[in-house]
Design an enzyme around this catalytic site. Structure first.
Site, PDB file in Angstrom:
ATOM      1  N   GLU A  27       7.401  -6.634   1.192  1.00 32.58           N
ATOM      2  CA  GLU A  27       6.170  -6.470   1.985  1.00 32.58           C
ATOM      3  C   GLU A  27       5.243  -7.669   1.780  1.00 32.58           C
ATOM      4  OE1 GLU A  27       5.058  -4.556   4.215  1.00 32.58           O
ATOM      5  OE2 GLU A  27       6.113  -2.645   4.157  1.00 32.58           O
ATOM      6  N   LYS A  65       1.234  10.011   5.401  1.00 30.84           N
ATOM      7  CA  LYS A  65       1.386   8.664   5.961  1.00 30.84           C
ATOM      8  C   LYS A  65       2.687   8.025   5.488  1.00 30.84           C
ATOM      9  CE  LYS A  65      -3.625   8.142   6.516  1.00 30.84           C
ATOM     10  NZ  LYS A  65      -4.788   7.231   6.457  1.00 30.84           N
ATOM     11  N   TYR A  71     -15.157   1.006  -7.019  1.00 26.28           N
ATOM     12  CA  TYR A  71     -16.435   1.696  -6.798  1.00 26.28           C
ATOM     13  C   TYR A  71     -17.363   1.520  -7.998  1.00 26.28           C
ATOM     14  CZ  TYR A  71     -13.689   3.467  -2.975  1.00 26.28           C
ATOM     15  OH  TYR A  71     -12.894   3.522  -1.861  1.00 26.28           O
ATOM     16  N   LYS A  84      -2.203  -1.451  -3.860  1.00 28.02           N
ATOM     17  CA  LYS A  84      -3.054  -0.267  -3.798  1.00 28.02           C
ATOM     18  C   LYS A  84      -2.216   1.000  -3.860  1.00 28.02           C
ATOM     19  CE  LYS A  84      -6.082   1.954  -0.552  1.00 28.02           C
ATOM     20  NZ  LYS A  84      -6.393   2.056   0.824  1.00 28.02           N
ATOM     21  N   LYS A 143       0.864  -1.183   0.000  1.00 28.66           N
ATOM     22  CA  LYS A 143       0.000   0.000   0.000  1.00 28.66           C
ATOM     23  C   LYS A 143       0.901   1.234   0.000  1.00 28.66           C
ATOM     24  CE  LYS A 143      -3.590   2.393   2.525  1.00 28.66           C
ATOM     25  NZ  LYS A 143      -4.637   2.291   3.542  1.00 28.66           N
ATOM     26  N   ARG A 187     -10.808   9.844   1.810  1.00 30.95           N
ATOM     27  CA  ARG A 187     -10.675  10.534   3.100  1.00 30.95           C
ATOM     28  C   ARG A 187     -11.811  11.534   3.286  1.00 30.95           C
ATOM     29  NH1 ARG A 187      -4.065  11.167   2.826  1.00 30.95           N
ATOM     30  NH2 ARG A 187      -3.639   8.906   2.862  1.00 30.95           N
ATOM     31  N   SER A 215     -10.244   5.558  -4.705  1.00 34.85           N
ATOM     32  CA  SER A 215     -11.199   6.655  -4.869  1.00 34.85           C
ATOM     33  C   SER A 215     -10.745   7.698  -5.881  1.00 34.85           C
ATOM     34  CB  SER A 215     -11.438   7.309  -3.508  1.00 34.85           C
ATOM     35  OG  SER A 215     -10.220   7.755  -2.943  1.00 34.85           O
TER      36      SER A 215
END
Ligand code: PBG
Length: 337
Positions: free
Chosen positions: A245, A229, A325, A260, A205, A215, A286
């Site tokens: 990872e 982040k 979505y 992602k 990610k 968000r 998104s």
């Protein structure tokens, strides 16, 4: 490879020959999108019979639990295998210590329970594990002296995963990117007798700018303020690190892994699938959705066409499924054709 390509040359070889007819194009098609590839992310809010538009995600709404249950019913009817639920938590419940995340009566737990009561095993329910929907600072972990701390956060994540499993969640999806979280969560689930609850790890990610509309949807952008982040999500410049990872998450017990965002990271999807041969998912996030919808609203792109082309691209890259979505629209289109 050299041999392979020297076999045929123009005019003996004409690749356009097999593109002349619809039947022939179908016959040589390499990848196919099916409804089984679609995972539908949904946002849930408090209230009764209430829906709230999310301006940066045209066509996506936060739904109260009763309407969420109905929406999931549509997904069931279309054959979508799973939904991913995200809570828009009341800002009054967001604190430094994120205790609402581990409240067995919180919004997401009530939502999962209601969906499972209504639809049972006809559809899988996936829940994020991360503290950002519950934190006053918008970070995915606990903050101590201005730092997102790893090990103390893990304890919260384990409790969060456990209450979600108790509510009936089928798949726990740790999206926090703390080190060691998959192993700890697996252990916590097993100890609580949830050996059959799966873990879909947000393994690779990235610290991406494409999460902005999400968000807005869960109401964490204001809390995050100017923060980012980057001390836990990956640097978008890195690919080899993504493989490390993924390797760790598989070793720690992940049943499936995720990359992602999606479209800008299809190279990572391909490498993960080829390297590990495990169920590999991608999240068309998104911002990707917003981009395509915004251009379509302007009349600059054909919404349906870019939806299907982008989803097929995930399949071509090797993904076993896509969180998108567009899931409901894509499933409807697949049913009609
Ligand atoms: C929470 C989480 C995020 C997304 C899924 N889970 C946002 C973030 O990490 O800031 C993004 C999904 C999207 O943009 O559609 N950790």
């Amino acid at each position: 490879m050299a041999d392979l390509f020297s076999r045929g040359e123009y005019p003996q070889t004409r690749l356009r020959r097999s593109r002349q007819h619809d039947w022939s194009r179908r016959m040589v098609r390499e990848n196919c999108l099916s409804v089984d590839d679609l995972i539908w992310p949904l946002f849930v809010c408090e209230g009764d019979n209430s829906r709230e538009k999310i301006p940066s995600m045209p066509g996506v709404e936060r739904l109260s639990i009763d309407l969420l249950v109905e929406a999931v019913g549509e997904a069931v009817a279309l054959g979508i295998p799973a939904v991913a639920l995200f809570p828009a938590t009341d800002s009054k419940l967001k604190t430094e210590e994120c205790l609402e995340a581990v409240n067995p009566e919180n919004l997401i737990c009530r939502a999962v329970h209601a969906v499972k009561v209504a639809h049972g095993d006809k559809i899988g329910v996936i829940c994020d594990v991360a503290l950002d929907p519950y934190s006053s600072h918008g970070q995915d972990g606990l903050v101590r002296d201005g730092q997102v701390v790893n090990d103390e956060t893990l304890e919260m994540l384990c409790r969060q995963a456990t209450v979600q499993a108790e509510a009936g969640c089928d798949v726990i999806a740790p999206s926090d990117m703390m080190d060691g979280r998959v192993g700890k969560i697996r252990q916590a689930l097993d100890e609580a007798n949830f050996q059959n609850v799966q873990i879909m790890a947000y393994a690779a990610k990235y610290a991406s700018a494409f999460y902005g509309p999400f968000r807005d949807a869960v109401g964490s952008s204001k809390n995050l303020g100017g923060g980012d982040k980057r001390t836990y999500q990956m640097n978008p410049a890195n690919a080899a690190e993504a493989l490390r990872e993924v390797a760790l998450d598989i070793a720690e017990g992940a049943d499936s892994v995720m990359v992602k965002p999606g479209m800008p990271y299809l190279d990572i999807v391909r490498q993960v699938k080829e390297t590990f041969a495990v169920p590999t998912f991608a999240y068309q996030v998104s911002g990707e959705y917003a981009m395509l919808c915004a251009a379509a609203e302007q009349g600059w792109l054909d919404r349906n066409a870019v939806m299907l082309e982008s989803l097929t691209a995930f399949k071509r890259a090797g993904a076993d499924g896509v969180l998108t979505y567009f899931a409901l629209d894509a499933a409807k289109w697949l049913r009609e054709t």
